[in-house]
Write a protein that holds these residues in place. Structure first.
Motif, short mmCIF file in Angstrom:
data_model
loop_
_atom_site.label_atom_id
_atom_site.label_comp_id
_atom_site.label_asym_id
_atom_site.label_seq_id
_atom_site.Cartn_x
_atom_site.Cartn_y
_atom_site.Cartn_z
N LYS B 313 6.74 49.85 28.98
CA LYS B 313 7.49 48.72 28.65
C LYS B 313 9.03 49.15 28.39
O LYS B 313 9.66 48.17 27.85
CB LYS B 313 6.93 47.67 28.03
CG LYS B 313 6.75 48.07 26.53
CD LYS B 313 5.90 46.87 25.85
CE LYS B 313 5.25 47.33 24.42
NZ LYS B 313 3.92 48.31 24.62
N HIS B 315 11.60 49.51 30.16
CA HIS B 315 12.74 48.55 30.59
C HIS B 315 12.76 46.98 30.01
O HIS B 315 13.84 46.74 29.74
CB HIS B 315 12.25 48.43 32.31
CG HIS B 315 13.38 47.46 33.01
ND1 HIS B 315 14.56 48.29 33.50
CD2 HIS B 315 13.55 46.50 33.32
CE1 HIS B 315 15.24 47.44 34.03
NE2 HIS B 315 14.76 46.33 34.03
N SER B 316 11.66 46.68 29.58
CA SER B 316 11.70 45.23 29.16
C SER B 316 12.18 45.39 27.59
O SER B 316 12.94 44.54 26.95
CB SER B 316 10.27 44.86 28.73
OG SER B 316 9.62 44.75 30.10
N LEU B 319 15.85 45.74 28.13
CA LEU B 319 16.12 44.32 28.43
C LEU B 319 16.28 43.33 27.08
O LEU B 319 17.38 42.76 26.87
CB LEU B 319 15.33 43.62 29.23
CG LEU B 319 15.69 42.24 29.79
CD1 LEU B 319 16.97 42.53 30.68
CD2 LEU B 319 14.55 42.07 30.91
N LEU B 320 15.42 43.39 26.07
CA LEU B 320 15.54 42.81 24.75
C LEU B 320 16.68 43.14 23.83
O LEU B 320 17.38 42.46 23.42
CB LEU B 320 14.18 43.05 24.08
CG LEU B 320 12.91 42.34 24.63
CD1 LEU B 320 11.59 42.90 23.92
CD2 LEU B 320 12.82 40.68 24.23
N PRO B 398 20.46 49.72 25.80
CA PRO B 398 20.48 48.63 26.67
C PRO B 398 21.03 49.00 28.04
O PRO B 398 20.42 47.87 29.03
CB PRO B 398 21.44 47.62 25.98
CG PRO B 398 21.77 48.51 24.67
CD PRO B 398 21.42 49.64 24.70
N ASN B 399 21.71 49.68 28.32
CA ASN B 399 22.21 50.28 29.82
C ASN B 399 21.13 50.30 30.65
O ASN B 399 21.02 50.09 31.87
CB ASN B 399 23.11 51.38 29.76
CG ASN B 399 24.35 51.01 29.54
OD1 ASN B 399 25.00 50.18 30.12
ND2 ASN B 399 25.22 52.00 28.73
N ALA B 401 18.32 48.51 31.23
CA ALA B 401 17.93 47.48 31.68
C ALA B 401 18.71 47.13 32.83
O ALA B 401 18.26 46.30 33.75
CB ALA B 401 18.36 46.42 30.61
N LEU B 402 20.04 47.83 33.17
CA LEU B 402 20.82 47.44 34.38
C LEU B 402 20.46 48.45 35.59
O LEU B 402 20.89 48.37 36.46
CB LEU B 402 22.17 47.56 33.92
CG LEU B 402 22.84 46.92 32.63
CD1 LEU B 402 24.21 47.46 32.43
CD2 LEU B 402 22.73 45.42 33.14
N SER B 403 19.46 49.60 34.99
CA SER B 403 19.31 50.50 36.23
C SER B 403 18.35 50.24 36.86
O SER B 403 17.43 49.35 36.82
CB SER B 403 19.19 51.87 35.28
OG SER B 403 18.04 51.76 34.72
#
Lengths: 239, 403
Positions: B313, B315-316, B319-320, B398-399, B401-403
């Motif tokens: 998780k 990626h989550s 994202l958070l 956090p970057n 989350a964009l990948s």
């Protein structure tokens, strides 16, 4: 020096530059990019792949600080080069909403929970967060899918949930990175219109990175990024 | 919103499997603790149950449990003559191995001092104490001898008149209780042919000596049974158990008896120490070390499970972070899952263990203290094993989350 001053802009960038690596491996991804966005305005950021659009967006989103230059949001200096002048994560939570190319929803949360969690981590009580999440989903036309998991939603529905999440904390800045890339043209235009509606109704400044020239009529301001250089354009001068 | 619970609900099958796996591992840790406790308790069970103040054994031995001890029967009467001694009883104890219904049967034979001791103090699960001087026995349930069952030991047949629960010796063999006379008969039983050969040898030695020529009656006696010959010693006992009058200081009585040249004397605490320090010390240490090893392995496996769960998780989590979630939200997500995994694993361990451990050949004792101790250990390993996952989660940009 870092005090807030009354500003007519919700987003201001002053000559922000981003350089990756150093010496022989130095790459300038963005050079002296300056932009001003008034409240309620929707900005389109156009440009070819690799031109530095996403670098600009992540810098304004306080995720990837610039090497130099200043970022001012709501008249408050936030970043001076790499130096953070506020708690970036906290500021991001309260003032910035993100929408991505892919909806980027948390898979283990339902649609409504994906919206709710953004408000809960910002300190809103769970019942209040749930109520507002439902209102947002209703507003965006996906209220009936509130309890579905992301995998049970279509691409368009997922993107609407992502928009609802971006709006959850009444952000003053909404940043969208190719939000319509995974949608058909009709759905894509609907999403763009949604941003415009939100900007106008809530007074937020919205920057949308897009390749879709068919929806340019929706935007108030156009910028183009090429080889790391940001330039303001008109519909007539856009390439 | 409890993100940890939501993630578990989403990955319920995998989390359940991980919990069962951790639970089984904790069950082994719990079982090792139970075996350790069982060995300790079994080792001193008899000393605790008999409830005497002093054990008189052969001089310079650590008998009757830790090593063989032989004392004369009349030691009982000498002991009774000591001021302050309330009772003195014979104690006969030895282990035999016979075959019963085609299977090996190891029995710890213990003699009760009939008629003062009929086994009333034993924790009978069925049947009754001994009611006659011969041919009755009380057997522990682990010997798998049914009430009324007859078993031939030596030349005699004994009937099981009572059964006990958890009366076993330090090596886990079930104890069977007989009268002292029967216990000695079993211990010193020799085949008839051996007796006849011994008597013939005794007669031959008499014939070759001058005394045999001068006193023919001696040769007549030589062919009689040993018990009829006053010059031959009677079968010996293992120890004498002494209780002291309530008003008398046990150490004073022990001091008097320890002055005798032919015996050593131990208090019940001394016997316990002999058993724990001498007989089971190495086993105790071995199991203790193995338990520590298993606990470390459990911590490593839990750490890997939680790290994998965190990677799944990541990626989550990015994202958070992008949404501005404070670190305590991320930390709580992983830590709560670690604690849930540990707590549910502990429940699985206890539930399965409670069903499985009674089937083990030796006692596995789960005490409240040990369970609380294990719960604390699980809490500690849950927290430490989540550190790797937390480190990974806090490191993620956090970057991502964009990948």
């Amino acid at each position: 020096m870092n005090k807030s001053v009354p500003s007519q802009y919700v987003i201001e960038t002053e000559a922000i530059t981003k350089i990756y690596g150093s010496g022989n491996t130095e790459v300038v991804a963005m050079r002296d990019a300056s932009m001003q966005v008034e409240p309620g305005k929707v900005v389109a950021l156009l440009g070819p792949s690799g031109s530095g659009k996403s670098t600009f967006l992540t810098a304004v989103g306080l995720i990837n600080p610039p090497t130099s230059g200043r970022i001012i949001i709501q008249g408050k200096p936030i970043l001076d080069g790499k130096n953070a002048l506020v708690n970036l994560r906290s500021f991001r939570r309260q003032h910035i909403g993100f929408v991505f190319q892919k909806s980027n929803l948390i898979p283990f949360l339902s649609a409504i929970e994906n919206v709710q969690v953004a408000m809960e981590i910002n300190g809103l009580s769970p019942p209040a967060a749930r109520k507002r999440a439902q209102e947002l989903l209703d507003y965006l036309g996906v209220g009936d899918r509130a309890n579905n998991s992301p995998s049970m939603l279509s691409g368009g529905q997922q993107q609407r949930v992502a928009v609802a999440r971006a709006l959850a904390n009444h952000p003053s800045v909404i940043l969208a990175d190719e939000p319509t890339a995974a949608l058909d043209s009709h759905r894509g235009r609907q999403v763009m219109e949604l941003f415009a509606q939100v900007a106008h109704e809530q007074g937020a400044g919205v920057i949308v990175v897009t390749h879709d020239h068919r929806s340019l009529d929706i935007f108030d301001i156009l910028y183009e990024m090429e080889d790391g250089i940001l330039q303001k354009k008109t519909r007539e001068t856009i390439s | 919103m409890n993100l940890a619970a939501k993630d578990i609900r989403y990955n319920l099958g995998r989390f359940t499997l991980a919990t069962v796996g951790v639970g089984m591992l904790l069950m082994v840790v719990m079982g090792m603790g139970g075996i350790y406790r069982g060995i300790m308790e079994d080792a001193i069970l008899l000393v605790d149950r008999v409830e005497v103040d002093l054990w008189i054994v052969q001089k310079n031995t650590r008998g009757p449990f830790a090593e063989v001890s032989r004392v004369p029967t009349n030691l009982v009467f000498r002991s009774l003559a000591v001021p302050g001694v309330l009772t003195a009883r014979e104690f006969v104890y030895h282990t035999i191995q016979r075959e019963q219904n085609g299977r090996p049967l190891r029995i710890s034979v213990l003699g009760l001092s009939w008629p003062t001791d009929k086994g009333e103090w034993l924790p009978l699960s069925a049947g009754r104490p001994l009611t006659q001087n011969h041919y009755e026995m009380i057997a522990d349930e682990t010997l798998k001898l049914a009430l009324g069952e007859k078993i031939k030991l030596g030349k005699e047949t004994y009937t099981v008149v009572g059964t006990t629960k958890n009366m076993i010796n330090s090596t886990g063999d079930g104890i069977a209780f007989f009268t002292v006379a029967d216990a000695q008969a079993i211990q010193f039983d020799v085949p008839g042919e051996s007796t006849r050969l011994e008597r013939a040898a005794r007669y031959g030695r008499g014939e070759r000596s001058d005394i045999g020529s001068n006193q023919p009656s001696l040769l007549d006696n030589a062919e009689k049974s040993s018990a009829e010959l006053p010059t031959l010693p009677l079968p010996q006992i293992s120890a004498v158990m002494v209780t002291v009058s309530p008003a008398v200081d046990v150490s004073q009585v022990a001091k008097i008896i320890s002055g005798w040249g032919d015996v050593s004397v131990y208090t019940s605490d001394g016997q316990r120490e002999l058993l724990l320090k001498g007989m089971v010390e190495k086993v105790r240490k071995q199991i203790g070390l193995f338990r520590i090893l298993l606990t470390v392995i459990a911590a490593i496996i839990m750490g890997l499970i939680l790290y994998t769960m965190t990677l799944d998780k990541i990626h989550s989590i990015a994202l958070l972070k992008l949404m501005g979630a404070p670190n305590y939200v991320i930390l709580g997500l992983i830590m709560q899952q670690a604690l849930m995994l540990g707590a549910l694993g502990l429940v699985v361990a206890y539930s399965v263990g409670s069903k499985v451990f009674p089937l083990f050949p030796r006692r596995v004792i789960l005490t409240q203290y040990d369970l609380i101790q294990l719960a604390v250990i699980v809490l500690v390993i849950s927290i430490t094993s989540s550190l790797l996952g937390i480190w990974k989660a806090l490191k993620v940009s956090p970057n991502e989350a964009l990948s």
